[in-house]
Design a protein around this motif. Structure first.
Motif, PDB file in Angstrom:
ATOM      1  N   TYR A  63      -6.821   4.419  -8.434  1.00 34.65           N
ATOM      2  CA  TYR A  63      -6.508   5.412  -7.415  1.00 34.65           C
ATOM      3  C   TYR A  63      -5.680   6.587  -7.921  1.00 34.65           C
ATOM      4  CZ  TYR A  63      -7.994   1.665  -4.298  1.00 34.65           C
ATOM      5  OH  TYR A  63      -8.708   0.688  -3.667  1.00 34.65           O
ATOM      6  N   TYR A  64      -5.556   6.751  -9.224  1.00 33.04           N
ATOM      7  CA  TYR A  64      -4.683   7.802  -9.732  1.00 33.04           C
ATOM      8  C   TYR A  64      -5.019   9.174  -9.163  1.00 33.04           C
ATOM      9  CZ  TYR A  64      -2.600   4.737 -13.209  1.00 33.04           C
ATOM     10  OH  TYR A  64      -1.926   3.735 -13.829  1.00 33.04           O
ATOM     11  N   TYR A  65      -6.286   9.532  -9.199  1.00 39.15           N
ATOM     12  CA  TYR A  65      -6.657  10.875  -8.760  1.00 39.15           C
ATOM     13  C   TYR A  65      -6.529  11.013  -7.244  1.00 39.15           C
ATOM     14  CZ  TYR A  65      -8.108  11.347 -13.550  1.00 39.15           C
ATOM     15  OH  TYR A  65      -8.109  11.372 -14.908  1.00 39.15           O
ATOM     16  N   LEU A  66      -6.785   9.929  -6.525  1.00 40.79           N
ATOM     17  CA  LEU A  66      -6.586   9.941  -5.075  1.00 40.79           C
ATOM     18  C   LEU A  66      -5.112  10.169  -4.756  1.00 40.79           C
ATOM     19  CD1 LEU A  66      -7.769   9.454  -2.214  1.00 40.79           C
ATOM     20  CD2 LEU A  66      -7.204   7.036  -2.551  1.00 40.79           C
ATOM     21  N   LYS A 108      10.817  17.990   4.451  1.00 43.32           N
ATOM     22  CA  LYS A 108      11.233  18.492   3.138  1.00 43.32           C
ATOM     23  C   LYS A 108      11.699  17.356   2.234  1.00 43.32           C
ATOM     24  CE  LYS A 108      12.613  23.201   4.339  1.00 43.32           C
ATOM     25  NZ  LYS A 108      13.754  24.126   4.458  1.00 43.32           N
ATOM     26  N   ARG A 109      12.419  16.385   2.811  1.00 42.31           N
ATOM     27  CA  ARG A 109      12.859  15.236   2.011  1.00 42.31           C
ATOM     28  C   ARG A 109      11.645  14.451   1.501  1.00 42.31           C
ATOM     29  NH1 ARG A 109      15.922  11.595   5.097  1.00 42.31           N
ATOM     30  NH2 ARG A 109      16.216  10.416   3.199  1.00 42.31           N
ATOM     31  N   GLY A 110      10.605  14.353   2.321  1.00 40.92           N
ATOM     32  CA  GLY A 110       9.385  13.688   1.885  1.00 40.92           C
ATOM     33  C   GLY A 110       8.723  14.426   0.729  1.00 40.92           C
ATOM     34  N   ALA A 111       8.677  15.747   0.828  1.00 40.44           N
ATOM     35  CA  ALA A 111       8.094  16.548  -0.255  1.00 40.44           C
ATOM     36  C   ALA A 111       8.953  16.455  -1.518  1.00 40.44           C
ATOM     37  CB  ALA A 111       7.955  18.006   0.177  1.00 40.44           C
ATOM     38  N   GLU A 112      10.262  16.446  -1.349  1.00 41.22           N
ATOM     39  CA  GLU A 112      11.152  16.298  -2.515  1.00 41.22           C
ATOM     40  C   GLU A 112      10.939  14.948  -3.189  1.00 41.22           C
ATOM     41  OE1 GLU A 112      14.965  17.093  -0.778  1.00 41.22           O
ATOM     42  OE2 GLU A 112      14.538  19.244  -0.600  1.00 41.22           O
ATOM     43  N   TRP A 113      10.670  13.918  -2.397  1.00 42.49           N
ATOM     44  CA  TRP A 113      10.378  12.602  -2.964  1.00 42.49           C
ATOM     45  C   TRP A 113       9.120  12.665  -3.830  1.00 42.49           C
ATOM     46  CZ3 TRP A 113       6.169   9.318  -1.494  1.00 42.49           C
ATOM     47  CH2 TRP A 113       6.205   8.048  -2.074  1.00 42.49           C
ATOM     48  N   ILE A 114       8.083  13.343  -3.330  1.00 43.50           N
ATOM     49  CA  ILE A 114       6.849  13.477  -4.100  1.00 43.50           C
ATOM     50  C   ILE A 114       7.103  14.263  -5.385  1.00 43.50           C
ATOM     51  CG2 ILE A 114       4.568  14.586  -4.135  1.00 43.50           C
ATOM     52  CD1 ILE A 114       4.351  13.885  -1.131  1.00 43.50           C
ATOM     53  N   ALA A 125      -0.813  13.718  -2.868  1.00 45.68           N
ATOM     54  CA  ALA A 125       0.512  14.263  -3.153  1.00 45.68           C
ATOM     55  C   ALA A 125       0.466  15.790  -3.173  1.00 45.68           C
ATOM     56  CB  ALA A 125       1.027  13.725  -4.487  1.00 45.68           C
ATOM     57  N   TYR A 126      -0.533  16.348  -3.850  1.00 48.04           N
ATOM     58  CA  TYR A 126      -0.685  17.800  -3.924  1.00 48.04           C
ATOM     59  C   TYR A 126      -0.915  18.395  -2.534  1.00 48.04           C
ATOM     60  CZ  TYR A 126      -2.855  22.331  -4.609  1.00 48.04           C
ATOM     61  OH  TYR A 126      -3.163  23.652  -4.513  1.00 48.04           O
ATOM     62  N   GLN A 127      -1.845  17.795  -1.787  1.00 47.60           N
ATOM     63  CA  GLN A 127      -2.173  18.312  -0.459  1.00 47.60           C
ATOM     64  C   GLN A 127      -0.948  18.278   0.454  1.00 47.60           C
ATOM     65  OE1 GLN A 127      -4.746  19.885   0.238  1.00 47.60           O
ATOM     66  NE2 GLN A 127      -5.382  19.628   2.339  1.00 47.60           N
ATOM     67  N   SER A 128      -0.180  17.201   0.389  1.00 48.59           N
ATOM     68  CA  SER A 128       1.007  17.082   1.238  1.00 48.59           C
ATOM     69  C   SER A 128       2.020  18.179   0.940  1.00 48.59           C
ATOM     70  CB  SER A 128       1.662  15.700   1.043  1.00 48.59           C
ATOM     71  OG  SER A 128       0.854  14.690   1.600  1.00 48.59           O
ATOM     72  N   VAL A 129       2.314  18.389  -0.333  1.00 48.01           N
ATOM     73  CA  VAL A 129       3.314  19.394  -0.715  1.00 48.01           C
ATOM     74  C   VAL A 129       2.794  20.802  -0.402  1.00 48.01           C
ATOM     75  CG1 VAL A 129       4.590  20.406  -2.652  1.00 48.01           C
ATOM     76  CG2 VAL A 129       4.409  17.915  -2.432  1.00 48.01           C
ATOM     77  N   HIS A 134       0.865  -1.192   0.000  1.00 53.01           N
ATOM     78  CA  HIS A 134       0.000   0.000   0.000  1.00 53.01           C
ATOM     79  C   HIS A 134       0.896   1.234   0.000  1.00 53.01           C
ATOM     80  CE1 HIS A 134      -3.929  -1.898   0.952  1.00 53.01           C
ATOM     81  NE2 HIS A 134      -3.160  -2.837   1.465  1.00 53.01           N
ATOM     82  N   GLN A 135       1.669   1.413  -1.028  1.00 60.00           N
ATOM     83  CA  GLN A 135       2.698   2.448  -1.035  1.00 60.00           C
ATOM     84  C   GLN A 135       2.152   3.868  -1.110  1.00 60.00           C
ATOM     85  OE1 GLN A 135       4.825   1.098  -4.410  1.00 60.00           O
ATOM     86  NE2 GLN A 135       5.769  -0.611  -3.329  1.00 60.00           N
ATOM     87  N   ILE A 136       0.872   4.018  -1.262  1.00 63.17           N
ATOM     88  CA  ILE A 136       0.288   5.364  -1.290  1.00 63.17           C
ATOM     89  C   ILE A 136       0.519   6.090   0.039  1.00 63.17           C
ATOM     90  CG2 ILE A 136      -1.987   4.598  -0.535  1.00 63.17           C
ATOM     91  CD1 ILE A 136      -3.207   6.775  -2.268  1.00 63.17           C
ATOM     92  N   GLY A 137       0.818   5.340   1.094  1.00 59.27           N
ATOM     93  CA  GLY A 137       1.016   5.940   2.406  1.00 59.27           C
ATOM     94  C   GLY A 137       2.035   7.061   2.422  1.00 59.27           C
ATOM     95  N   GLY A 138       3.075   6.962   1.607  1.00 64.62           N
ATOM     96  CA  GLY A 138       4.082   8.010   1.533  1.00 64.62           C
ATOM     97  C   GLY A 138       3.537   9.316   0.997  1.00 64.62           C
ATOM     98  N   LEU A 139       2.462   9.241   0.219  1.00 58.77           N
ATOM     99  CA  LEU A 139       1.823  10.452  -0.290  1.00 58.77           C
ATOM    100  C   LEU A 139       0.841  11.021   0.727  1.00 58.77           C
ATOM    101  CD1 LEU A 139       1.041   9.185  -3.911  1.00 58.77           C
ATOM    102  CD2 LEU A 139       3.022  10.505  -3.161  1.00 58.77           C
TER     103      LEU A 139
END
Length: 195
Positions: free
Chosen positions: A174-177, A122-128, A182-186, A90-95
């Motif tokens: 789940y593309y749009y999810l 910041k490293r998490g956001a850079e990953w996204i 990802a957008y909300q996190s950044v 469930h790798q979406i967790g990082g987003l």
């Protein structure tokens, strides 16, 4: 935290909700809350909502404990992903988990926590953002343009494919999810980074 509603039973349910969450959460060897969705291991695309709810219930220390698991296990590429348990599928967790971290700061105003964790955030956001760069195209091929116009082809989303949920190994549903998280996190991280 109290809820000002006209029904005392509804206000009582709010307090019971906190107790129900806490009674199912285990603690690690340092006596920190290890927030998960029992009986499962911590899972970013489900644990995020539990941590978010705890923060909104005023349980900031418990929420911070839950966030620490993700921050301490951040991957070398910056991904806030766990490499064990169900999180591997469930790798979406990082987003997801980054928006909850930003929300934690917004709710607590804990500048010491933000100062300590900002490099990891910041490293998490850079990953996204790095993932996003892999899907960006300057121009589309004629076949892609024709497919979009005909409704027979659509881009896979702002993020490359990621395993998101049960029964969907490619993440296509789940593309749009994924994109939204990802957008909300950044965005939220950018909002708090100025502090």
């Amino acid at each position: 935290v109290t809820v000002d509603v006209p029904c005392r039973h509804l206000a009582g349910l709010w307090e019971i909700g906190t107790w129900q969450i806490l009674k199912l959460i285990s603690r690690d060897h340092q006596c920190r809350y290890r927030i998960a969705d029992p009986p499962f291991d911590p899972l970013g695309c489900e644990t995020d909502r539990i941590i978010w709810a705890l923060d909104h219930l005023g349980m900031h220390r418990v929420a911070r404990d839950g966030l620490s698991l993700w921050l301490e296990n951040q991957q070398a590429d910056g991904a806030p992903l766990l490499t064990w348990g169900a999180e591997k599928s469930h790798q979406i967790g990082g987003l997801n988990i980054l928006w909850v971290m930003s929300e934690h700061y917004r709710l607590t105003g804990d500048k010491d926590w933000l100062r300590q964790e900002l490099p990891r955030l910041k490293r998490g956001a850079e990953w996204i953002l790095g993932r996003r760069r892999t899907t960006m195209k300057e121009t589309l091929s004629q076949a892609e343009k024709d497919g979009i116009k005909a409704g027979t082809w659509s881009p896979s989303g702002l993020q490359p494919k990621i395993t998101c949920g049960d029964g969907d190994p490619t993440g296509s549903r789940y593309y749009y999810l994924c994109d939204a998280f990802a957008y909300q996190s950044v965005k939220l991280l950018a909002d708090i980074a100025g502090d």
